[in-house]
Design an enzyme around this catalytic site. Sequence first.
Site, PDB file in Angstrom:
ATOM      1  N   THR A 124       0.846  -1.117  -0.087  1.00  0.00           N
ATOM      2  CA  THR A 124      -0.105  -0.083  -0.156  1.00  0.00           C
ATOM      3  C   THR A 124       0.926   1.375   0.038  1.00  0.00           C
ATOM      4  O   THR A 124       0.287   2.448   0.182  1.00  0.00           O
ATOM      5  CB  THR A 124      -1.061  -0.119   1.175  1.00  0.00           C
ATOM      6  OG1 THR A 124      -0.143  -0.197   2.469  1.00  0.00           O
ATOM      7  CG2 THR A 124      -2.006  -1.138   0.963  1.00  0.00           C
ATOM      8  N   GLY A 163      15.855  17.469  -0.084  1.00  0.00           N
ATOM      9  CA  GLY A 163      15.918  15.979  -0.666  1.00  0.00           C
ATOM     10  C   GLY A 163      15.707  15.995  -2.086  1.00  0.00           C
ATOM     11  O   GLY A 163      15.648  16.843  -2.825  1.00  0.00           O
ATOM     12  N   GLU A 168      14.217  18.129  -7.318  1.00  0.00           N
ATOM     13  CA  GLU A 168      13.433  17.988  -8.585  1.00  0.00           C
ATOM     14  C   GLU A 168      12.338  18.727  -8.985  1.00  0.00           C
ATOM     15  O   GLU A 168      12.364  19.417 -10.045  1.00  0.00           O
ATOM     16  CB  GLU A 168      12.885  16.286  -8.795  1.00  0.00           C
ATOM     17  CG  GLU A 168      14.152  15.368  -8.897  1.00  0.00           C
ATOM     18  CD  GLU A 168      13.633  13.614  -9.045  1.00  0.00           C
ATOM     19  OE1 GLU A 168      14.561  12.974  -9.233  1.00  0.00           O
ATOM     20  OE2 GLU A 168      12.436  13.626  -9.228  1.00  0.00           O
ATOM     21  N   HIS A 421      35.051   5.034 -27.178  1.00  0.00           N
ATOM     22  CA  HIS A 421      35.290   6.660 -27.175  1.00  0.00           C
ATOM     23  C   HIS A 421      34.835   7.393 -28.519  1.00  0.00           C
ATOM     24  O   HIS A 421      34.395   7.024 -29.558  1.00  0.00           O
ATOM     25  CB  HIS A 421      36.965   6.640 -27.479  1.00  0.00           C
ATOM     26  CG  HIS A 421      37.590   8.097 -27.522  1.00  0.00           C
ATOM     27  ND1 HIS A 421      37.844   8.924 -26.582  1.00  0.00           N
ATOM     28  CD2 HIS A 421      38.009   8.708 -28.641  1.00  0.00           C
ATOM     29  CE1 HIS A 421      37.966   9.687 -26.820  1.00  0.00           C
ATOM     30  NE2 HIS A 421      38.270   9.909 -28.118  1.00  0.00           N
TER      31      HIS A 421
END
Length: 442
Positions: A124, A163, A168, A421
């Site tokens: 849940t 945090g 974000e 590369h």
Amino acid sequence: MKECDVAIIGGGPGGYVAAIRAAQLGMQVICIEKSSNLGGTCLNVGCIPSKTLLYATEHLTPDFHFDQMMSRKQEVIGGLAGGISALFRKHKIEHLQGLGRLIESHLIEVNGQKVKASHIILATGSEPIALPFLPFDGKTVLSSTDALSLEAPPKKLLLVGAGVVGLELGSVYLRLGTEVRVVEFLDHICPTLDSDLSKALQKSLEKQGFVFQLSSKIIAKEGSVVKIENAQGKIEEQEAEVMLVCIGRKPYSEGLGLEAVGIQKDRRGYVQIDSNFRTAVPHIYAIGDLVDGPMLAHKASEEGVAVAELIAGKRPHINYMAIPTVIYTHPEVAGVGFTEAQAKEAGLKVKCGKFPFKANSRARCKGEEEGLVKVVTDAQTDKIVGVHIMNERAGDLIQSGVIAIEKETTARELGAMSHPHPTYAEAIKEAALAVHGEQIHF
Ligand code: FAD
Ligand code: NAI
């Protein structure tokens, strides 16, 4: 009464993945999810909407429209939720919509209907934590869920907590012209990061316009004025029309009926399980954000697969050391295994190798020179115990670190492997070589 082999309560990345794996293994499965959409927090109000908004705001063009961005976000969610429903149909899994509540050890009640199951998986999830003196109101005190569905970008936004959610969603609104100020309790941002990466990310975000007020906490809000106290006990007042409170999440088990069957929670609310995800009732299992461990979608899904396999009599194994985390800021920051400090705390003799992207040719071509790779090793065995990356593609690059830890690779072995590369990945090889001072380009 409905009957099945496995009933799962919660259709997030823990629950729906457990459902699919159990069905693959031949079990008859019912997944009880209160929302009409499967996918849980991750798909509906977490990983997917936040990443959609992050990508949409990364390169703003003159024809950008806030409303269009928000409707596209809903389309992405709808499309992916439809995908999970299609998978359920493919595997003949029933999505029973409604709140599931345990009434007896093999019996769940959903909308007055009873479901009898040989095995039950509780998945849940979790919910955002509010400040104790300041409930979310969806307008001036926002949770991450509110911040994903605003009608317009606010002029100013006060973030509480530096945090993952704060950095974000703060990035999304900063890019849209919002003034973003962050009040963080600790003296550094993102406490779970290796300290070199945390410092580098803070510097990068400050250049973008984030203002961090560290070692501080909000102690009161009256109207649009908040009181902020610093570590020395000094209190200052600031105007904060809109606040986004992102100080962590807590397990969600409201109305689940745990008490009815004698399942225990710890003092933080996590359902207690043994190493096989079993609660105090042996045929009732719990996984994902509802149990202790990193609150990550892929962790929940790994546990979903593992628990279905356990029920089927298999012996799955999850290596929690090799579960990566990614912060989808620009640049991204990703890590797996121990930070340098954690490796020392674990009693290891630690040796690290670092390589900056300013010495990586791909990064120079692209003008993405911020960031670094840090490889943490056990000096006695040379085994890699941690990899940390800050780069625009860190979330994809970290998989090399996951494989290195999972396969107990040494720094010398990783340093000797061929890397194409010019790529960002070469910086990982160079950081591994740097553990022994043998890096070529720095
Ligand atoms: P949840 O996804 O929370 O699912 C639980 C489900 O159970 C919900 O759908 C809920 O409706 C249902 N439910 C609850 N109680 C009942 C009941 N009694 N009956 C029926 N149904 C019920 N993680 C990452 O790995 N990467 C990311 O980029 C990332 N970004 C995030 C961004 C944000 C803004 C947030 C908030 C979280 C993010 N996460 C991310 C974390 C991730 O969303 C969670 O770790 C993950 O969803 C946990 O999965 P879960 O299945 O345990 O629970
Ligand atoms: P978090 O635990 O990542 O960060 C909370 C921050 O708030 C910490 O820095 C903490 O020190 C600070 N804090 C705590 N109390 C405070 C207070 N009273 N005043 C000021 N600062 C305070 O929690 P967040 O950002 O809410 O995210 C919750 C969880 O959701 C994450 O831990 C992660 O598991 C998940 N998530 C994962 C993402 C990803 O994987 N990219 C993205 C977003 C969320």
